[in-house]
Design a protein around this motif. Structure first.
Motif, PDB file in Angstrom:
ATOM      1  N   HIS A  15       0.835  -1.205   0.000  1.00  0.00           N
ATOM      2  CA  HIS A  15       0.000   0.000   0.000  1.00  0.00           C
ATOM      3  C   HIS A  15       0.873   1.259   0.000  1.00  0.00           C
ATOM      4  CE1 HIS A  15      -3.180   2.837   0.962  1.00  0.00           C
ATOM      5  NE2 HIS A  15      -2.418   3.270   1.959  1.00  0.00           N
ATOM      6  N   CYS A  16       1.915   1.240   0.817  1.00  0.00           N
ATOM      7  CA  CYS A  16       2.828   2.390   0.876  1.00  0.00           C
ATOM      8  C   CYS A  16       3.516   2.620  -0.464  1.00  0.00           C
ATOM      9  CB  CYS A  16       3.877   2.176   1.967  1.00  0.00           C
ATOM     10  SG  CYS A  16       3.225   2.107   3.639  1.00  0.00           S
ATOM     11  N   VAL A  17       3.903   1.545  -1.119  1.00  0.00           N
ATOM     12  CA  VAL A  17       4.514   1.655  -2.442  1.00  0.00           C
ATOM     13  C   VAL A  17       3.531   2.332  -3.393  1.00  0.00           C
ATOM     14  CG1 VAL A  17       5.399   0.375  -4.441  1.00  0.00           C
ATOM     15  CG2 VAL A  17       6.055  -0.312  -2.127  1.00  0.00           C
ATOM     16  N   GLY A  18       2.266   1.935  -3.332  1.00  0.00           N
ATOM     17  CA  GLY A  18       1.249   2.542  -4.183  1.00  0.00           C
ATOM     18  C   GLY A  18       1.040   4.015  -3.904  1.00  0.00           C
ATOM     19  N   VAL A  19       1.069   4.390  -2.617  1.00  0.00           N
ATOM     20  CA  VAL A  19       0.914   5.802  -2.243  1.00  0.00           C
ATOM     21  C   VAL A  19       2.055   6.629  -2.812  1.00  0.00           C
ATOM     22  CG1 VAL A  19       0.936   7.421  -0.288  1.00  0.00           C
ATOM     23  CG2 VAL A  19      -0.431   5.325  -0.155  1.00  0.00           C
ATOM     24  N   VAL A  20       3.279   6.157  -2.633  1.00  0.00           N
ATOM     25  CA  VAL A  20       4.447   6.885  -3.140  1.00  0.00           C
ATOM     26  C   VAL A  20       4.410   6.939  -4.667  1.00  0.00           C
ATOM     27  CG1 VAL A  20       6.968   6.886  -3.284  1.00  0.00           C
ATOM     28  CG2 VAL A  20       5.851   6.417  -1.100  1.00  0.00           C
ATOM     29  N   LYS A  21       4.024   5.862  -5.289  1.00  0.00           N
ATOM     30  CA  LYS A  21       3.918   5.834  -6.760  1.00  0.00           C
ATOM     31  C   LYS A  21       2.939   6.900  -7.234  1.00  0.00           C
ATOM     32  CE  LYS A  21       2.758   2.803 -10.599  1.00  0.00           C
ATOM     33  NZ  LYS A  21       2.354   1.455 -11.009  1.00  0.00           N
ATOM     34  N   ASP A  22       1.781   6.986  -6.591  1.00  0.00           N
ATOM     35  CA  ASP A  22       0.781   7.990  -6.965  1.00  0.00           C
ATOM     36  C   ASP A  22       1.317   9.412  -6.805  1.00  0.00           C
ATOM     37  OD1 ASP A  22      -1.027   6.005  -7.580  1.00  0.00           O
ATOM     38  OD2 ASP A  22      -2.163   6.200  -5.705  1.00  0.00           O
ATOM     39  N   ILE A  23       2.066   9.639  -5.736  1.00  0.00           N
ATOM     40  CA  ILE A  23       2.649  10.972  -5.498  1.00  0.00           C
ATOM     41  C   ILE A  23       3.612  11.332  -6.627  1.00  0.00           C
ATOM     42  CG2 ILE A  23       4.201  12.295  -3.999  1.00  0.00           C
ATOM     43  CD1 ILE A  23       3.088  10.545  -1.656  1.00  0.00           C
ATOM     44  N   ILE A  24       4.457  10.379  -6.996  1.00  0.00           N
ATOM     45  CA  ILE A  24       5.482  10.635  -8.010  1.00  0.00           C
ATOM     46  C   ILE A  24       4.863  10.890  -9.381  1.00  0.00           C
ATOM     47  CG2 ILE A  24       7.421   9.603  -9.265  1.00  0.00           C
ATOM     48  CD1 ILE A  24       8.159   8.178  -6.587  1.00  0.00           C
ATOM     49  N   VAL A  25       3.929  10.034  -9.801  1.00  0.00           N
ATOM     50  CA  VAL A  25       3.398  10.162 -11.161  1.00  0.00           C
ATOM     51  C   VAL A  25       2.517  11.400 -11.349  1.00  0.00           C
ATOM     52  CG1 VAL A  25       3.558   7.712 -11.654  1.00  0.00           C
ATOM     53  CG2 VAL A  25       1.413   8.620 -10.791  1.00  0.00           C
ATOM     54  N   LYS A  26       2.039  11.993 -10.271  1.00  0.00           N
ATOM     55  CA  LYS A  26       1.223  13.203 -10.383  1.00  0.00           C
ATOM     56  C   LYS A  26       2.055  14.454 -10.652  1.00  0.00           C
ATOM     57  CE  LYS A  26      -2.638  11.596  -7.636  1.00  0.00           C
ATOM     58  NZ  LYS A  26      -3.399  11.736  -6.392  1.00  0.00           N
ATOM     59  N   ASP A  28       4.471  16.808 -12.702  1.00  0.00           N
ATOM     60  CA  ASP A  28       4.789  17.072 -14.103  1.00  0.00           C
ATOM     61  C   ASP A  28       6.289  16.909 -14.333  1.00  0.00           C
ATOM     62  OD1 ASP A  28       4.241  17.840 -16.742  1.00  0.00           O
ATOM     63  OD2 ASP A  28       4.767  19.921 -16.306  1.00  0.00           O
ATOM     64  N   GLY A  29       6.643  16.144 -15.351  1.00  0.00           N
ATOM     65  CA  GLY A  29       8.047  15.981 -15.715  1.00  0.00           C
ATOM     66  C   GLY A  29       8.759  14.876 -14.959  1.00  0.00           C
ATOM     67  N   VAL A  30       8.007  13.998 -14.256  1.00  0.00           N
ATOM     68  CA  VAL A  30       8.619  12.932 -13.464  1.00  0.00           C
ATOM     69  C   VAL A  30       8.075  11.580 -13.928  1.00  0.00           C
ATOM     70  CG1 VAL A  30       8.997  12.022 -11.147  1.00  0.00           C
ATOM     71  CG2 VAL A  30       8.792  14.483 -11.473  1.00  0.00           C
ATOM     72  N   ALA A  31       8.967  10.596 -14.060  1.00  0.00           N
ATOM     73  CA  ALA A  31       8.581   9.245 -14.426  1.00  0.00           C
ATOM     74  C   ALA A  31       9.286   8.252 -13.500  1.00  0.00           C
ATOM     75  CB  ALA A  31       8.960   8.946 -15.870  1.00  0.00           C
ATOM     76  N   ILE A  32       8.602   7.179 -13.163  1.00  0.00           N
ATOM     77  CA  ILE A  32       9.178   6.159 -12.293  1.00  0.00           C
ATOM     78  C   ILE A  32       9.997   5.188 -13.127  1.00  0.00           C
ATOM     79  CG2 ILE A  32       8.654   4.221 -10.773  1.00  0.00           C
ATOM     80  CD1 ILE A  32       6.076   5.717 -10.007  1.00  0.00           C
ATOM     81  N   GLU A  33      11.226   4.966 -12.701  1.00  0.00           N
ATOM     82  CA  GLU A  33      12.081   3.951 -13.313  1.00  0.00           C
ATOM     83  C   GLU A  33      11.899   2.635 -12.565  1.00  0.00           C
ATOM     84  OE1 GLU A  33      14.003   4.365 -16.047  1.00  0.00           O
ATOM     85  OE2 GLU A  33      13.266   6.408 -16.198  1.00  0.00           O
ATOM     86  N   ASN A  34      11.895   2.713 -11.226  1.00  0.00           N
ATOM     87  CA  ASN A  34      11.752   1.543 -10.378  1.00  0.00           C
ATOM     88  C   ASN A  34      11.246   2.005  -9.016  1.00  0.00           C
ATOM     89  OD1 ASN A  34      11.997  -1.175  -9.518  1.00  0.00           O
ATOM     90  ND2 ASN A  34      13.998  -0.737  -8.635  1.00  0.00           N
ATOM     91  N   ILE A  35      10.365   1.208  -8.405  1.00  0.00           N
ATOM     92  CA  ILE A  35       9.895   1.517  -7.064  1.00  0.00           C
ATOM     93  C   ILE A  35       9.653   0.211  -6.324  1.00  0.00           C
ATOM     94  CG2 ILE A  35       7.487   1.738  -7.777  1.00  0.00           C
ATOM     95  CD1 ILE A  35       7.276   4.000  -5.615  1.00  0.00           C
ATOM     96  N   ALA A  36      10.099   0.163  -5.073  1.00  0.00           N
ATOM     97  CA  ALA A  36       9.933  -1.009  -4.223  1.00  0.00           C
ATOM     98  C   ALA A  36       9.941  -0.530  -2.777  1.00  0.00           C
ATOM     99  CB  ALA A  36      11.055  -2.010  -4.476  1.00  0.00           C
ATOM    100  N   LEU A  37       9.713  -1.445  -1.852  1.00  0.00           N
ATOM    101  CA  LEU A  37       9.746  -1.061  -0.446  1.00  0.00           C
ATOM    102  C   LEU A  37      11.077  -0.399  -0.108  1.00  0.00           C
ATOM    103  CD1 LEU A  37       8.150  -4.103   1.401  1.00  0.00           C
ATOM    104  CD2 LEU A  37       7.164  -1.845   1.047  1.00  0.00           C
ATOM    105  N   GLY A  38      11.011   0.807   0.386  1.00  0.00           N
ATOM    106  CA  GLY A  38      12.200   1.502   0.851  1.00  0.00           C
ATOM    107  C   GLY A  38      13.019   2.236  -0.187  1.00  0.00           C
ATOM    108  N   GLN A  39      12.618   2.183  -1.446  1.00  0.00           N
ATOM    109  CA  GLN A  39      13.432   2.888  -2.449  1.00  0.00           C
ATOM    110  C   GLN A  39      12.632   3.191  -3.700  1.00  0.00           C
ATOM    111  OE1 GLN A  39      14.936   1.795  -5.568  1.00  0.00           O
ATOM    112  NE2 GLN A  39      13.703  -0.062  -5.612  1.00  0.00           N
ATOM    113  N   ALA A  40      13.110   4.208  -4.404  1.00  0.00           N
ATOM    114  CA  ALA A  40      12.531   4.561  -5.700  1.00  0.00           C
ATOM    115  C   ALA A  40      13.613   5.197  -6.556  1.00  0.00           C
ATOM    116  CB  ALA A  40      11.365   5.530  -5.536  1.00  0.00           C
ATOM    117  N   THR A  41      13.560   4.910  -7.837  1.00  0.00           N
ATOM    118  CA  THR A  41      14.426   5.558  -8.813  1.00  0.00           C
ATOM    119  C   THR A  41      13.498   6.239  -9.812  1.00  0.00           C
ATOM    120  OG1 THR A  41      16.107   3.852  -8.555  1.00  0.00           O
ATOM    121  CG2 THR A  41      16.252   5.238 -10.520  1.00  0.00           C
TER     122      THR A  41
END
Length: 67
Positions: A15-26, A28-41
Motif C-alpha cells: 500500500h505504501c509503495v502505491g501511495v508513493v507511486k501515486d505521489i510521483i506520477v502526479k 509534471d516531468g517525473v517518471a518512475i524507473e523503479n519503485i519497491a519497499l524503501g526505495q525509488a528511482t
C-alpha cells in the motif's frame, strides 16, 4: 531527463509503495524507473521540476526521504 535515486523510510507495505507511486506520477516531468519497499528511482525533467520538490511531496505523506 536526469535520474534521482531515493531511499524512503516508512514504506512498510505494498500500500505504501502505491501511495508513493501515486505521489510521483502526479508531478509534471517525473517518471518512475523503479519503485519497491524503501526505495525509488525516478527520471525527471529539471526544466519542469526540482529534486527537492519531488522529495517534499513524498515527505508530506509522512515518509522520510534520503538521496
Amino acid at each position: 531527463m536526469e535520474t534521482l535515486n531515493l531511499k524512503i523510510s516508512g514504506m512498510g507495505s505494498a500500500h505504501c509503495v502505491g501511495v508513493v507511486k501515486d505521489i510521483i506520477v502526479k508531478q509534471d516531468g517525473v517518471a518512475i524507473e523503479n519503485i519497491a519497499l524503501g526505495q525509488a528511482t525516478v527520471s525527471y525533467n529539471p526544466e519542469k521540476v526540482k529534486p527537492e520538490t519531488i522529495i517534499q511531496e513524498i515527505e508530506k505523506m509522512g515518509y522520510k526521504v534520503d538521496q
